[in-house]
Design a protein around this motif. Structure first.
Motif, PDB file in Angstrom:
ATOM      1  N   LYS A 260       0.824  -1.208   0.000  1.00 30.90           N
ATOM      2  CA  LYS A 260       0.000   0.000   0.000  1.00 30.90           C
ATOM      3  C   LYS A 260       0.861   1.263   0.000  1.00 30.90           C
ATOM      4  O   LYS A 260       0.519   2.256  -0.655  1.00 30.90           O
ATOM      5  CB  LYS A 260      -0.943  -0.013   1.210  1.00 30.90           C
ATOM      6  N   LEU A 261       1.973   1.219   0.757  1.00 27.52           N
ATOM      7  CA  LEU A 261       2.876   2.360   0.737  1.00 27.52           C
ATOM      8  C   LEU A 261       3.445   2.585  -0.660  1.00 27.52           C
ATOM      9  O   LEU A 261       3.564   3.714  -1.130  1.00 27.52           O
ATOM     10  CB  LEU A 261       4.025   2.136   1.734  1.00 27.52           C
ATOM     11  N   SER A 262       3.787   1.505  -1.335  1.00 26.86           N
ATOM     12  CA  SER A 262       4.317   1.606  -2.690  1.00 26.86           C
ATOM     13  C   SER A 262       3.280   2.199  -3.629  1.00 26.86           C
ATOM     14  O   SER A 262       3.588   3.024  -4.494  1.00 26.86           O
ATOM     15  CB  SER A 262       4.747   0.219  -3.191  1.00 26.86           C
ATOM     16  N   GLU A 263       2.045   1.773  -3.440  1.00 26.75           N
ATOM     17  CA  GLU A 263       0.962   2.271  -4.279  1.00 26.75           C
ATOM     18  C   GLU A 263       0.745   3.765  -4.066  1.00 26.75           C
ATOM     19  O   GLU A 263       0.567   4.527  -5.012  1.00 26.75           O
ATOM     20  CB  GLU A 263      -0.318   1.496  -3.963  1.00 26.75           C
ATOM     21  N   ARG A 264       0.797   4.214  -2.802  1.00 27.77           N
ATOM     22  CA  ARG A 264       0.547   5.621  -2.493  1.00 27.77           C
ATOM     23  C   ARG A 264       1.676   6.525  -2.973  1.00 27.77           C
ATOM     24  O   ARG A 264       1.453   7.669  -3.372  1.00 27.77           O
ATOM     25  CB  ARG A 264       0.352   5.818  -0.987  1.00 27.77           C
ATOM     26  N   THR A 265       2.907   6.025  -2.929  1.00 25.66           N
ATOM     27  CA  THR A 265       4.057   6.858  -3.269  1.00 25.66           C
ATOM     28  C   THR A 265       4.556   6.649  -4.691  1.00 25.66           C
ATOM     29  O   THR A 265       5.340   7.456  -5.197  1.00 25.66           O
ATOM     30  CB  THR A 265       5.228   6.585  -2.309  1.00 25.66           C
ATOM     31  N   GLY A 266       4.145   5.563  -5.317  1.00 31.36           N
ATOM     32  CA  GLY A 266       4.629   5.270  -6.660  1.00 31.36           C
ATOM     33  C   GLY A 266       6.028   4.690  -6.682  1.00 31.36           C
ATOM     34  O   GLY A 266       6.699   4.693  -7.719  1.00 31.36           O
ATOM     35  N   THR A 271      12.799  -0.170  -3.685  1.00 31.94           N
ATOM     36  CA  THR A 271      13.138   1.237  -3.476  1.00 31.94           C
ATOM     37  C   THR A 271      12.518   1.748  -2.190  1.00 31.94           C
ATOM     38  O   THR A 271      13.155   2.490  -1.424  1.00 31.94           O
ATOM     39  CB  THR A 271      12.661   2.087  -4.668  1.00 31.94           C
ATOM     40  N   MET A 272      11.277   1.346  -1.929  1.00 33.39           N
ATOM     41  CA  MET A 272      10.587   1.758  -0.711  1.00 33.39           C
ATOM     42  C   MET A 272      11.366   1.334   0.535  1.00 33.39           C
ATOM     43  O   MET A 272      11.594   2.128   1.463  1.00 33.39           O
ATOM     44  CB  MET A 272       9.190   1.132  -0.676  1.00 33.39           C
ATOM     45  N   LEU A 273      11.815   0.086   0.567  1.00 29.99           N
ATOM     46  CA  LEU A 273      12.549  -0.415   1.733  1.00 29.99           C
ATOM     47  C   LEU A 273      13.893   0.294   1.890  1.00 29.99           C
ATOM     48  O   LEU A 273      14.319   0.600   3.012  1.00 29.99           O
ATOM     49  CB  LEU A 273      12.743  -1.922   1.620  1.00 29.99           C
TER      50      LEU A 273
END
Length: 398
Positions: A260-266, A271-273
């Protein structure tokens, strides 16, 4: 070089020594090469200047302090400065903000190797990777990590009363005898709320009314300048980093859903981690796991906190949740000298041995009744009893 000396002398006259951070006495100043890492605003520059003033005020000829973000270094090399300084009989070279100087690690390594008569102390961003530095400084330098003011240090500034640091064992075993002495001198709860709001960064003393504006500027500088420079974060992703930090602020501490975080930030999962780890290295966030041993950058944290409570008041659009403040304060004060992990049975497990449940003044010991080596850290109380300890007392750990 004369201009740098003039700037140094001016800074010395402006440096106050009324309050000294406790880390001053923990650094082995006799070492030939010392590195001090820390986030913007925690007081690294002040620490250097105070040390010089306390120890060399009568003999500044052999001392030189320079900040490597000075425009002088746009046309001059650090190694040449060291060479000239050594030829003039210099002995102690203090280098501030080394991360702003390209090739800093190799030149400092060369100074260490080629000028044994010089002792060098350098400071830099918490993002400095000494172990991976090109100059291989890890074998040469003593490295210290500096974080913001503890609650104990904040009290010293506000009341001019200096309390001794307490070990975790002292707090656990002797809190019932320790707290009456402290409370007889000050009312800790009178200052505790202010500390949570603005007491972590020493610069709050300068212009308290604009503290949160200044802290927001610090955050922006870390995200927009230090992360791109020191972690090669694409400058076009700066806004995504800010978005990620605000998402954390909205609900921290929270159990992250990386998808969900990846979805919200693109941002993709990997990369998110990586970005979450960068925020931790920059001392903007704290990542928590149930088992922190052997954690890799690509392992999802079980919870994410902001690094300290001041960030919560600066970034939150509404008043921070009190439960979140309690846990963030506890995590922040403990992690400096202890391993903090999450627990299935309580909120935190410290050093793999001590369990803690965090709560308000009405929290009971029922949840820890069946556990060994377990305590309640209780907010809004001055005194504790048996295994119920005032939360504020954990602010005396450093």
């Amino acid at each position: 070089m004369q201009k740098l000396k003039e700037i140094f002398r001016k800074k010395m006259t402006q440096t106050q020594i009324k309050f000294i951070r406790s880390i001053m006495n923990k650094i082995n100043w006799d070492a030939r090469l010392i590195g001090i890492k820390g986030s913007r605003g925690v007081g690294k520059t002040t620490l250097l200047l105070q040390y010089i003033k306390l120890n060399f005020a009568e003999n500044l000829q052999s001392i030189l302090y320079v900040s490597l973000d000075n425009i002088w270094f746009s046309e001059n090399k650090l190694i040449d400065l060291a060479d000239n300084f050594a030829k003039e009989g210099g002995k102690y070279l203090f280098l501030d903000e080394v991360h702003k100087y390209p090739g800093w690690s190799m030149e400092i390594k060369n100074i260490y190797d080629d000028y044994p008569e010089l002792k060098v102390v350098f400071t830099g961003s918490s993002l400095l990777e000494i172990l991976k530095a090109n100059g291989d400084l890890s074998r040469r330098a003593l490295i210290y990590n500096m974080q913001g003011l503890s609650f104990r240090e904040f009290l010293a500034i506000e009341t001019n009363i200096k309390f001794e640091e307490l070990s975790l064992e002292q707090i656990l075993n002797d809190h019932e005898s320790l707290t009456p002495d402290i409370v007889s001198k000050i009312k800790p709860l009178k200052y505790y709320t202010d500390y949570l709001n603005y007491g972590y960064y020493p610069f709050y003393q300068e212009l308290p009314e604009v503290f949160h504006i200044r802290l927001e500027e610090v955050i922006n500088l870390i995200l927009e300048t230090e992360l791109p420079r020191l972690r090669n974060v694409n400058i076009t992703y700066t806004q995504k980093l800010k978005q990620l930090l605000f998402i954390i602020t909205e609900s921290a501490p929270f159990t992250p859903n990386i998808s969900k975080l990846s979805e919200r930030t693109g941002l993709n999962r990997e990369t998110m981690l990586h970005y979450l780890h960068y925020l931790q290295e920059a001392q903007l966030a704290s990542l928590a796991w149930k088992n922190a041993k052997g954690i890799s950058r690509l392992q999802k944290p079980n919870k994410i906190f902001l690094e300290n409570t001041n960030l919560m008041f600066t970034l939150a659009t509404e008043k921070p949740d009190k439960g979140n403040l309690r846990e963030t304060f506890f995590f922040n004060q403990l992690k400096y000298n202890h391993r903090v992990e999450l627990s299935d049975k309580t909120d935190f497990l410290i050093d793999g041995a001590f369990s803690f449940e965090i709560g308000g003044k009405n929290i009971t010991t029922k949840q820890i009744a069946e556990l060994e080596k377990a305590w309640i850290a209780s907010d809004d109380i001055e005194y504790g009893f048996r295994n119920k300890i005032p939360l504020w007392l954990f602010g005396f750990l450093y």
